[in-house]
Motif scaffolding. Structure first.
Motif, PDB file in Angstrom:
ATOM      1  N   GLY A 343       5.241   5.348  -6.089  1.00 53.76           N
ATOM      2  CA  GLY A 343       3.835   5.727  -5.988  1.00 53.76           C
ATOM      3  C   GLY A 343       3.503   6.092  -4.566  1.00 53.76           C
ATOM      4  O   GLY A 343       3.993   7.074  -4.019  1.00 53.76           O
ATOM      5  N   ASP A 344       2.665   5.291  -3.946  1.00 51.71           N
ATOM      6  CA  ASP A 344       2.329   5.532  -2.548  1.00 51.71           C
ATOM      7  C   ASP A 344       3.518   5.187  -1.656  1.00 51.71           C
ATOM      8  O   ASP A 344       4.485   4.556  -2.081  1.00 51.71           O
ATOM      9  N   TYR A 345       3.382   5.597  -0.405  1.00 53.85           N
ATOM     10  CA  TYR A 345       4.435   5.316   0.572  1.00 53.85           C
ATOM     11  C   TYR A 345       4.236   3.933   1.181  1.00 53.85           C
ATOM     12  O   TYR A 345       3.112   3.448   1.298  1.00 53.85           O
ATOM     13  N   LYS A 346       5.331   3.324   1.554  1.00 52.07           N
ATOM     14  CA  LYS A 346       5.275   2.133   2.401  1.00 52.07           C
ATOM     15  C   LYS A 346       5.389   2.642   3.835  1.00 52.07           C
ATOM     16  O   LYS A 346       6.329   3.359   4.167  1.00 52.07           O
ATOM     17  N   ALA A 347       4.405   2.305   4.649  1.00 49.35           N
ATOM     18  CA  ALA A 347       4.305   2.911   5.975  1.00 49.35           C
ATOM     19  C   ALA A 347       4.064   1.862   7.039  1.00 49.35           C
ATOM     20  O   ALA A 347       3.310   0.912   6.829  1.00 49.35           O
ATOM     21  N   CYS A 348       4.727   2.068   8.175  1.00 53.81           N
ATOM     22  CA  CYS A 348       4.553   1.166   9.315  1.00 53.81           C
ATOM     23  C   CYS A 348       4.512   1.976  10.604  1.00 53.81           C
ATOM     24  O   CYS A 348       5.268   2.949  10.763  1.00 53.81           O
ATOM     25  N   ALA A 349       3.637   1.575  11.497  1.00 53.01           N
ATOM     26  CA  ALA A 349       3.570   2.168  12.837  1.00 53.01           C
ATOM     27  C   ALA A 349       3.756   1.048  13.855  1.00 53.01           C
ATOM     28  O   ALA A 349       3.055   0.035  13.795  1.00 53.01           O
ATOM     29  N   PHE A 480       0.346   6.603   5.907  1.00 55.05           N
ATOM     30  CA  PHE A 480       0.689   6.508   7.325  1.00 55.05           C
ATOM     31  C   PHE A 480      -0.526   6.666   8.234  1.00 55.05           C
ATOM     32  O   PHE A 480      -0.689   5.870   9.174  1.00 55.05           O
ATOM     33  N   PRO A 481      -1.401   7.667   8.027  1.00 57.36           N
ATOM     34  CA  PRO A 481      -2.614   7.717   8.862  1.00 57.36           C
ATOM     35  C   PRO A 481      -3.411   6.421   8.800  1.00 57.36           C
ATOM     36  O   PRO A 481      -3.977   5.987   9.808  1.00 57.36           O
TER      37      PRO A 481
END
Length: 518
Positions: A343-349, A480-481
């Protein structure tokens, strides 16, 4: 259309007509008149529409109009059209979904033989394009021997190249461009009772709001008011490629009507499963998506009209080589996790802060399982610890999300033998407003530096696609944003703003100047 192009189109029509006549004649089935009548009555029932299409035009027919069995949405959309003689149906179907051939040939013929269509109008973005649409219909009405055997000789007068033709059962079909007049159209006692507004949206013209408004008013006024008293079906086969264009204008005009129907069909669902599974496989979906850039794919295949750099511009993204010896005031890692793998992305900054300036040091942006993301997290913590950098980490979580993710984080920490677990972080403010305000500030004012080493990585490719396609109300991934905004905002909270931003707002504290009395 130039004279040469017109001549080529005529030659193609003659060749195609000959082939259809010969091939469909050779495929005629042997049956008596009772069997034929029973078969025709069966095929003309609206619930058997795709069987009707397949018999006369589909994969079972030589020189067919299709290369696969019909899709479920071809059937369900037509049943709505048949049931409502005043329907305004928007067919926001992906590019390659056979929306034109079903709307302009299959639907038209089935309605016609059920005495639900007497005067059909095919509207294209211009007159020449509309005539080409009409040629597909005339070719089969005039030369398809299967159709002629069941319903008799069809075309009696006219030719698609002139923009109109009549049939022996008293029906009329004309082709007009969107820029041609619709008022006063009549054929004997009949006014228009079916219109296909095919692929009339144009991204370039849509930027001219005055022209767009004129076209919408022409469709909703001149065209619809020219419909027959007791029938007037308007079908709009056009995928959603631009915001504030003709499609949005038509929707705004009819959205409160009980006859309005909006049908959105994307190439696949969020998990990569094809919508037209009778024709495409999951592998086909991957191949189609890989052949097209992200922004074109979203517009053409997923009815998501995003523009690259609509809000955040590519030239705002500042890349620099971050010195390895730089000592940061602090470092923040923020995660945006998703429940599903595809589904959605797993995102890290991971963001370093130095004198209030932000440095994007590492990025994770993938559609993957939770353990993969968590393994990456702990490997990054170890790597930064070796450099003498301690990272304060968070993950986006409401109370309900924390109940789901916290046990996973604890289990991962135990498995990795690493004690640091991210803290839950959640904000109730409008996500899109947050992202727009915070990231516009740091990007536009060059307060966020992106480490040059990230530029050619797959994670940054996906992350940057999400940044550059972001706008309020978008259906595109914004994981991510969202996580980057949280990292920047938390970094400012814990480690301060840049010096240049503080100058104008920082209060001056000093002694009050007094005058000594003599």
């Amino acid at each position: 259309m130039t004279a040469t192009e017109f001549k080529t189109a005529l030659e193609r029509f003659k060749l195609k007509s000959k082939m259809i006549k010969e091939l469909t004649y050779n495929s005629l089935i042997k049956e008596n008149s009772d069997q034929q009548e029973e078969r025709i009555n069966y095929l003309l029932k609206p619930e058997n529409y795709i069987k009707f299409f397949d018999y006369y035009f589909g994969v079972g027919v030589s020189h067919s109009l299709a290369d696969a069995p019909c899709a479920d949405f071809h059937q369900s959309s037509y049943e709505k059209v048949f049931a409502d003689p005043f329907i305004v149906q928007m067919r926001k179907w992906y590019r390659g979904s056979a929306k034109s051939i079903h709307t302009n040939v299959g639907n038209v013929c089935h309605l016609k033989e059920n005495n639900e269509l007497f005067f059909g109008l095919l509207v294209g973005r211009n007159g020449d394009f509309a005539k080409i649409l009409l040629s597909d219909l005339q070719t089969h009405l005039q030369y398809n021997e299967r159709y002629i055997k069941d319903f008799g000789m069809q075309v009696s007068y006219g030719n698609w190249s002139d923009g109109e033709f009549d049939t022996n059962d008293g029906r009329k079909f004309i082709a007009l461009g969107l820029n041609q007049p619709f008022r006063g159209l009549r054929s004997g006692p009949y006014r228009i009772d079916f219109t296909s507004l095919d692929d009339c949206e144009d991204r370039k013209q849509a930027k001219n709001q005055i022209l767009t408004n004129e076209n919408v008013e022409k469709i909703t006024g001149d065209l619809v008011k020219a419909f027959h008293l007791r029938r007037g079906r308007l079908i709009v086969p056009n995928n959603y490629i631009i915001k504030n264009g003709i499609l949005d204008g038509i929707k705004e005009a009819f959205k409160k009507s009980k006859h309005f129907d909006e049908m959105v069909v994307n190439l696949s669902d969020a998990n990569g499963n094809p919508t037209w599974y009778q024709r495409l496989s999951r592998k086909d979906i991957k191949n189609i998506n890989s052949k097209t850039d992200y922004y074109t794919s979203q517009r053409e295949d997923y009815n998501n009209p995003i523009e690259k750099g609509k809000l955040f511009k590519a030239d705002w993204l500042k890349f620099e080589a971050v010195p390895k010896e730089m000592i940061f005031d602090g470092a923040i890692a923020h995660w945006d996790l998703s429940y599903t793998r595809n589904g959605d992305y797993k995102a890290c900054a991971i963001v370093g802060i130095k004198n209030g300036k932000m440095y994007l040091l590492d990025v994770f942006c993938r559609q993957c399982d939770l353990p993969e993301a968590m393994e990456w997290h702990f490997s990054m913590l170890r790597e930064y610890n070796k450099k003498g950098i301690s990272i304060l980490s968070f993950y986006d979580a409401s109370v309900a999300q924390a109940a789901v993710f916290l046990p996973s984080w604890l289990a991962a920490a135990e498995r990795e033998k690493y004690a640091s677990v991210p803290l839950p972080n959640h904000t109730s403010t409008d996500k899109h407003l947050r992202i727009e305000a915070t990231l516009t500030d740091v990007f536009f004012n060059k307060l966020l530096v992106i480490d040059k080493k990230l530029k050619d990585t797959h994670d940054w490719e996906k992350a940057s696609e999400q940044i550059l396609s972001f706008e309020k109300g978008t259906k595109a991934h914004d994981d991510f944003p969202d996580t980057l905004e949280n990292a920047v905002r938390l970094g400012r909270t814990y480690f301060g703003y840049s010096t240049s931003q503080d100058i104008s707002s920082k209060p001056f504290i000093g002694k009050r100047k007094t005058t000594r009395r003599v």
